[in-house]
Design a protein around this motif. Structure first.
Motif, PDB file in Angstrom:
ATOM      1  N   ASP A  44       0.780  -1.059  -0.049  1.00  0.00           N
ATOM      2  CA  ASP A  44      -0.026  -0.071  -0.012  1.00  0.00           C
ATOM      3  C   ASP A  44       0.967   1.324  -0.167  1.00  0.00           C
ATOM      4  O   ASP A  44       0.608   2.511  -0.701  1.00  0.00           O
ATOM      5  N   GLY A  45       1.852   1.045   0.980  1.00  0.00           N
ATOM      6  CA  GLY A  45       2.869   2.411   0.641  1.00  0.00           C
ATOM      7  C   GLY A  45       3.456   2.561  -0.734  1.00  0.00           C
ATOM      8  O   GLY A  45       3.611   3.858  -1.235  1.00  0.00           O
ATOM      9  N   ILE A  46       3.439   1.986  -1.057  1.00  0.00           N
ATOM     10  CA  ILE A  46       4.452   1.849  -2.228  1.00  0.00           C
ATOM     11  C   ILE A  46       3.590   2.611  -3.407  1.00  0.00           C
ATOM     12  O   ILE A  46       3.306   3.640  -4.018  1.00  0.00           O
ATOM     13  N   ARG A  47       2.063   1.478  -3.245  1.00  0.00           N
ATOM     14  CA  ARG A  47       0.900   2.017  -4.480  1.00  0.00           C
ATOM     15  C   ARG A  47       0.471   3.457  -4.022  1.00  0.00           C
ATOM     16  O   ARG A  47       0.620   4.319  -5.032  1.00  0.00           O
ATOM     17  N   HIS A  48       1.319   4.246  -2.816  1.00  0.00           N
ATOM     18  CA  HIS A  48       0.930   5.726  -2.609  1.00  0.00           C
ATOM     19  C   HIS A  48       1.794   6.026  -2.957  1.00  0.00           C
ATOM     20  O   HIS A  48       1.712   7.338  -4.057  1.00  0.00           O
ATOM     21  N   ALA A  49       2.802   6.357  -2.934  1.00  0.00           N
ATOM     22  CA  ALA A  49       3.927   7.109  -3.051  1.00  0.00           C
ATOM     23  C   ALA A  49       4.092   6.596  -5.152  1.00  0.00           C
ATOM     24  O   ALA A  49       4.593   8.148  -5.583  1.00  0.00           O
ATOM     25  N   ALA A  50       3.284   6.143  -5.382  1.00  0.00           N
ATOM     26  CA  ALA A  50       3.184   5.809  -6.934  1.00  0.00           C
ATOM     27  C   ALA A  50       1.970   6.764  -6.923  1.00  0.00           C
ATOM     28  O   ALA A  50       1.781   7.516  -8.564  1.00  0.00           O
ATOM     29  N   ALA A  51       0.790   7.119  -7.067  1.00  0.00           N
ATOM     30  CA  ALA A  51       0.218   7.822  -6.995  1.00  0.00           C
ATOM     31  C   ALA A  51       0.293   9.174  -6.572  1.00  0.00           C
ATOM     32  O   ALA A  51      -0.237  10.273  -7.483  1.00  0.00           O
ATOM     33  N   LEU A  98       2.053  -4.373  -8.793  1.00  0.00           N
ATOM     34  CA  LEU A  98       1.706  -4.164  -8.140  1.00  0.00           C
ATOM     35  C   LEU A  98       1.174  -2.583  -8.224  1.00  0.00           C
ATOM     36  O   LEU A  98       0.195  -1.903  -7.562  1.00  0.00           O
ATOM     37  N   THR A  99       1.746  -1.261  -8.565  1.00  0.00           N
ATOM     38  CA  THR A  99       1.601   0.065  -9.225  1.00  0.00           C
ATOM     39  C   THR A  99       0.720  -0.610 -10.196  1.00  0.00           C
ATOM     40  O   THR A  99       0.231   0.672 -10.744  1.00  0.00           O
ATOM     41  N   GLY A 100       0.434  -1.257 -11.546  1.00  0.00           N
ATOM     42  CA  GLY A 100      -0.292  -0.756 -13.148  1.00  0.00           C
ATOM     43  C   GLY A 100       0.663   0.054 -13.597  1.00  0.00           C
ATOM     44  O   GLY A 100       0.354   0.614 -14.831  1.00  0.00           O
TER      45      GLY A 100
END
Length: 250
Positions: free
Chosen positions: A129-136, A173-175
């Motif tokens: 979730d943290g990695i996805r948040h950074a990517a977003a 994970l990030t799409g």
């Protein structure tokens, strides 16, 4: 005195770009490997760059700008290992100064810690979730391998997994496609560089790759807590010279 970074047109034909290597952003009272800067120090370092007309960006953006001949005033900012403090401590400082960065993470250690460091405190790593948040938030996500192993000592099976599986997992994970890789410990040889190319990465970051320097072995400058204005100035001015890696695990 202002500093202008001449980034050239292509990392394969001209000198390598100036790229800063960060790790953790947190309290650095117990920091035997000098991998930590405080949020206040990061704030001062980015403010120093901005006062000189320099903007920190992620690696894909920097290299694309170089290819177009429009990288004047851009420098690369990278954060290795994917520490959990990136989201809470580093990202707000980056945003305050209008900067971006590339975050190199370890999908084989999601939510784990820096178990590869024999000394010093255990530092939590980002969860999925943290990695996805950074990517977003627009941060470029790159691979640091699966588990942080020295790839120059890995057999062919482990090497292929660390490069290929990590890239696939992060894309899922990030799409988003994963363009960049970062060598754990900064160690690299011709075999590993060739494997990175086979795995499909567009670029890779090292520390001091010497004669291997190129798009798949880009040198970087370690930035730490002791880097105040004078040291930053020298590191910018001398970025074309070969640099020795910082001692100890990274």
């Amino acid at each position: 005195m202002a500093v202008t970074v001449d980034t050239g047109r292509s990392p394969s034909r001209t000198s390598a770009p100036w790229v800063a290597m960060y790790h953790s952003v947190a309290d650095c009272a117990d920091d035997p490997y000098r991998i930590t800067v405080t949020p206040e120090r990061l704030d001062g370092q980015l403010a120093w760059l901005r006062r000189r007309g320099l903007t920190g960006v992620g690696m894909a953006e920097l290299l694309a700008a170089r290819a177009r001949g429009r990288a004047q005033g851009l420098v690369g900012l990278t954060f290795d290992d994917g520490y959990a403090d990136f989201v809470d401590a580093a990202l707000p400082v980056l945003r305050r100064h209008g900067c971006n960065a590339t975050l190199f993470v370890l999908p084989g250690r999601l939510g784990g810690d820096n178990a590869w460091d024999p000394l010093g405190p255990r530092k939590p790593l980002l969860t999925a979730d943290g990695i996805r948040h950074a990517a977003a938030e627009g941060v470029e996500i790159g691979s640091h391998g699966l588990t942080h192993v020295d790839l120059t000592e890995a057999d062919d099976r482990v090497l292929a997994a660390e490069l290929g599986e990590s890239r696939t997992l992060l894309a899922e994970l990030t799409g988003a496609p994963v363009a960049g890789f970062c060598y754990p410990y900064g160690t690299v040889d011709r075999r590993v560089v060739d494997a990175v190319a086979v795995a499909g990465y567009d670029y890779a970051c090292a520390i001091d790759p010497g004669p291997l320097t190129g798009p798949l072995a880009l040198p970087r400058v370690h930035i730490g807590q002791r880097d105040t204005a004078v040291r930053l100035y020298l590191k910018l001015r001398l970025h074309g010279l070969r640099r020795r890696p910082v001692g100890g695990p990274r």
